[in-house]
Scaffold this active site. Structure first.
Site, PDB file in Angstrom:
ATOM      1  N   ASP A  89       0.856  -1.030   0.030  1.00  0.00           N
ATOM      2  CA  ASP A  89       0.033   0.095  -0.018  1.00  0.00           C
ATOM      3  C   ASP A  89       0.992   1.271  -0.031  1.00  0.00           C
ATOM      4  OD1 ASP A  89      -2.273   1.847   0.714  1.00  0.00           O
ATOM      5  OD2 ASP A  89      -3.243   0.333   1.015  1.00  0.00           O
ATOM      6  N   CYS A 191       0.910   1.517   5.111  1.00  0.00           N
ATOM      7  CA  CYS A 191       0.815   0.249   4.442  1.00  0.00           C
ATOM      8  C   CYS A 191      -0.495  -0.202   4.875  1.00  0.00           C
ATOM      9  CB  CYS A 191       1.686  -0.721   5.257  1.00  0.00           C
ATOM     10  SG  CYS A 191       3.498  -0.304   5.066  1.00  0.00           S
TER      11      CYS A 191
END
Length: 258
Positions: A89, A191
């Site tokens: 991410d 993340c």
């Protein structure tokens, strides 16, 4: 520059190059250049770098939903945003964070390679007097023991891992917080992990009363030595298989970078 780590063995299978503080785009271009060389059979390379403040979006973060401020705010703060090919991410890079780009052959040994990146980072942190760090069984990354924040127990993440594999060779790698401005992580959900707070070597030294934290040069030396030890018996062979691209997602739990 290379050659800055005289304690490394002369027989080391990979080269260590210190890029210093370098713009993210320039480092990305350097990665691609070294990647092409390694994929063609050249010597594997570990690039060490710091970046001006920047956010990078992995393949799970195409929409940027885990950036919690506007792009206009980021532009005003001169914080760039890059969509890149690694798995995972959103993450932050900035001054005081050491980024380790391991341009190493991987082939199909993806899980083993990620574990070795974790192991090398753990060894470096142990050499820097942080011996209780650990990987997370569910997510790629390195953590220190959980800490209670405002009455809630929060995971404490000190290093993030995110990798892509192209032509059987890795790009991207590990971001280790040394003396990073941790407030910048408030710009994102790091993340995509809502129960996690970012920490750094500097913060851990403060919390633990360990005195003056090691500087960036000491951390670079510890990292280079840890990688040399961890990858001493690594299989550097490039498989003779069709080229492919494999985005690396967090390692599944047994029964993980971002």
């Amino acid at each position: 520059m290379s050659g800055a780590f005289p304690t490394l063995p002369s027989t080391l299978a990979f080269e260590v190059i210190d890029l210093g503080l370098i713009a993210y785009q320039a480092a990305w271009d350097a990665q691609k250049e070294h990647h092409a060389r390694v994929a063609a059979g050249g010597r594997p390379t570990l690039l060490l770098a710091e970046h001006p403040a920047v956010l990078t979006l992995g393949r799970k973060a195409a929409a940027g939903d885990n950036i919690v401020v506007t792009r206009e705010y980021l532009a005003a703060q001169q914080i760039g945003v890059y969509q890149i090919e690694r798995g995972g991410d959103v993450t932050y890079h900035g001054p005081g964070q050491l980024v380790m780009y391991a341009i190493f052959p991987v082939g199909r040994k993806v899980r083993d390679f990620l574990r070795l990146l974790e192991e090398a980072t753990l060894k470096a942190l142990a050499a820097l007097n942080l011996r209780d760090t650990r990987p997370n069984p569910g997510y790629a990354g390195i953590y220190v023991p959980d800490r209670e924040i405002n009455g809630l127990s929060r995971h404490q993440k000190i290093a993030s891992i995110g990798v892509a594999i192209k032509r059987h060779v890795a790009l991207h790698g590990v971001g280790l917080n040394v003396s990073t401005n941790l407030d910048h992580f408030d710009l994102i959900v790091p993340c995509g992990l809502t129960d996690t707070q970012m920490t750094s070597i500097e913060r851990e030294y403060q919390w633990r009363g360990l005195g003056e934290a090691p500087g960036m040069d000491a951390v670079k030396s510890a990292v280079a030595e840890a990688f040399a030890e961890t990858f001493r018996n690594y299989d550097w062979t490039l498989p003779a298989l069709p080229f492919q691209t494999l985005p690396i997602q967090p390692i599944p739990s047994a029964g993980g970078p971002a």
